[in-house]
Design an enzyme around this catalytic site. Structure first.
Site, PDB file in Angstrom:
ATOM      1  N   ALA A 149     -72.753 -10.262  20.309  1.00  0.00           N
ATOM      2  CA  ALA A 149     -72.153 -11.203  21.258  1.00  0.00           C
ATOM      3  C   ALA A 149     -72.348 -10.852  22.722  1.00  0.00           C
ATOM      4  CB  ALA A 149     -70.654 -11.330  20.980  1.00  0.00           C
TER       5      ALA A 149
ATOM      6  N   GLY B 268     -65.279 -13.793  33.691  1.00  0.00           N
ATOM      7  CA  GLY B 268     -64.501 -14.673  34.556  1.00  0.00           C
ATOM      8  C   GLY B 268     -63.381 -15.345  33.793  1.00  0.00           C
TER       9      GLY B 268
ATOM     10  N   SER C   8     -84.472 -18.025  11.997  1.00  0.00           N
ATOM     11  CA  SER C   8     -85.677 -18.132  12.809  1.00  0.00           C
ATOM     12  C   SER C   8     -86.738 -18.929  12.058  1.00  0.00           C
ATOM     13  CB  SER C   8     -86.227 -16.741  13.128  1.00  0.00           C
ATOM     14  OG  SER C   8     -87.533 -16.813  13.663  1.00  0.00           O
TER      15      SER C   8
ATOM     16  N   TYR D 123     -89.002  -8.840   9.661  1.00  0.00           N
ATOM     17  CA  TYR D 123     -88.184  -9.832  10.357  1.00  0.00           C
ATOM     18  C   TYR D 123     -88.207 -11.171   9.608  1.00  0.00           C
ATOM     19  CZ  TYR D 123     -86.327 -12.559  14.303  1.00  0.00           C
ATOM     20  OH  TYR D 123     -85.574 -13.377  15.107  1.00  0.00           O
ATOM     21  N   ALA D 124     -89.407 -11.615   9.208  1.00  0.00           N
ATOM     22  CA  ALA D 124     -89.527 -12.880   8.483  1.00  0.00           C
ATOM     23  C   ALA D 124     -88.769 -12.837   7.162  1.00  0.00           C
ATOM     24  CB  ALA D 124     -91.000 -13.205   8.248  1.00  0.00           C
TER      25      ALA D 124
ATOM     26  N   LYS E 134     -85.036 -13.148   7.773  1.00  0.00           N
ATOM     27  CA  LYS E 134     -84.625 -14.491   8.173  1.00  0.00           C
ATOM     28  C   LYS E 134     -84.717 -15.476   7.006  1.00  0.00           C
ATOM     29  CE  LYS E 134     -83.477 -13.424  12.296  1.00  0.00           C
ATOM     30  NZ  LYS E 134     -82.080 -13.529  12.746  1.00  0.00           N
TER      31      LYS E 134
ATOM     32  N   ILE F 277     -87.008 -18.146  22.403  1.00  0.00           N
ATOM     33  CA  ILE F 277     -85.921 -18.266  23.372  1.00  0.00           C
ATOM     34  C   ILE F 277     -86.036 -17.103  24.353  1.00  0.00           C
ATOM     35  CG2 ILE F 277     -83.439 -18.488  23.713  1.00  0.00           C
ATOM     36  CD1 ILE F 277     -84.655 -20.727  21.994  1.00  0.00           C
TER      37      ILE F 277
END
Length: 245
Positions: free
Chosen positions: A13, A51, A142, A155-156, A159, A188
């Site tokens: 996060a 904030g 992804s 990674y693939a 995902k 991204i």
């Protein structure tokens, strides 16, 4: 989309897409429990820059790949909040190499964080959602799950595994008022792709029909839609945020 009074857990996060999701939820009134793996500096920077809404932000350092750590984290969540409304499984890493040169620990670590981490966090949130017969679980997957890129087999695979996990879980909990979906961002502009070379960036942008990389806040808006009450009839789905990739 008003999330006032809702409690949302977002993994990974404090940076990139996860931070954008956490900020968007805070801006719409949610209590956000931000989980991060180890970068205390990024977590503190997020807290300082948050904030308005900082009083509704709670940050926890948790190794999501550790089953016992996830179980202990949720014991704290149940004591503090009783129920959880939203879980966004965003935590993810890359350790790229072609299969013939990939170290076993890099294969395992990517699967542990990206896939097993999503299982662990979902496993223990379900009872807290079942208490109120309502919940939203999302996985940030992804396009690599079905496209595959050279050097990203781990990674693939992780995902693709997320999509399979989501599909099965969505059927298990649907009668309890819990939806489970995936959001699948393409390229991204975050820290996850900062190691790309200039030539790679040019090549990948040419692959994207809109000819640019996406922004984290564009992914966050899609996540918020699926996390909202009005998305009650959407479950077991994958929403692509790829610029047409």
């Amino acid at each position: 989309m008003d999330f006032t009074g809702q409690k949302a857990i977002v993994t990974g996060a404090t940076r990139g897409i996860g931070r954008a999701i956490a900020e968007a939820l805070l801006a719409r009134g949610a209590v956000v429990i931000g989980v991060y793996g180890g970068n205390d500096e990024a977590a503190e920077r997020f807290r300082q820059e948050c904030g308005q809404g900082v009083d509704r932000l709670f940050l926890h350092k948790v190794d999501v790949s550790d089953y016992q750590a996830a179980q202990s984290f949720y014991a704290v969540m149940e004591e503090q909040f009783d129920t959880i409304d939203i879980l966004v499984n965003n935590a993810g890493i890359r350790r790229d190499a072609v299969v013939a040169m990939m170290k076993e620990e890099n294969w395992r670590r990517v699967l542990d964080i990206n896939l097993t981490g999503g299982f662990n966090m979902s496993r223990f949130v379900i009872p807290l959602m079942m208490k109120q017969k309502y919940g939203r679980i999302l996985f940030i997957t992804s396009p690599m799950a079905h496209l595959g890129f050279p050097g990203q087999a781990n990674y693939a695979a992780s995902k693709a595994g997320q999509v399979g996990l989501m599909k099965s879980l969505s059927k298990e909990v649907a009668k309890r008022g819990i939806t489970v979906n995936c959001v699948s961002p393409g390229f991204i502009a975050t820290e996850l792709i900062e190691d790309l070379t200039v030539d790679q960036i040019k090549q990948y942008k040419r692959m994207v029909p809109v000819r640019r990389f996406g922004r984290p806040e564009e992914v966050a808006e899609a996540v918020l839609f699926l996390a909202g009450r009005k998305a009650a009839y959407i479950t077991g789905s994958v929403l692509d945020i790829t610029g047409g990739l």
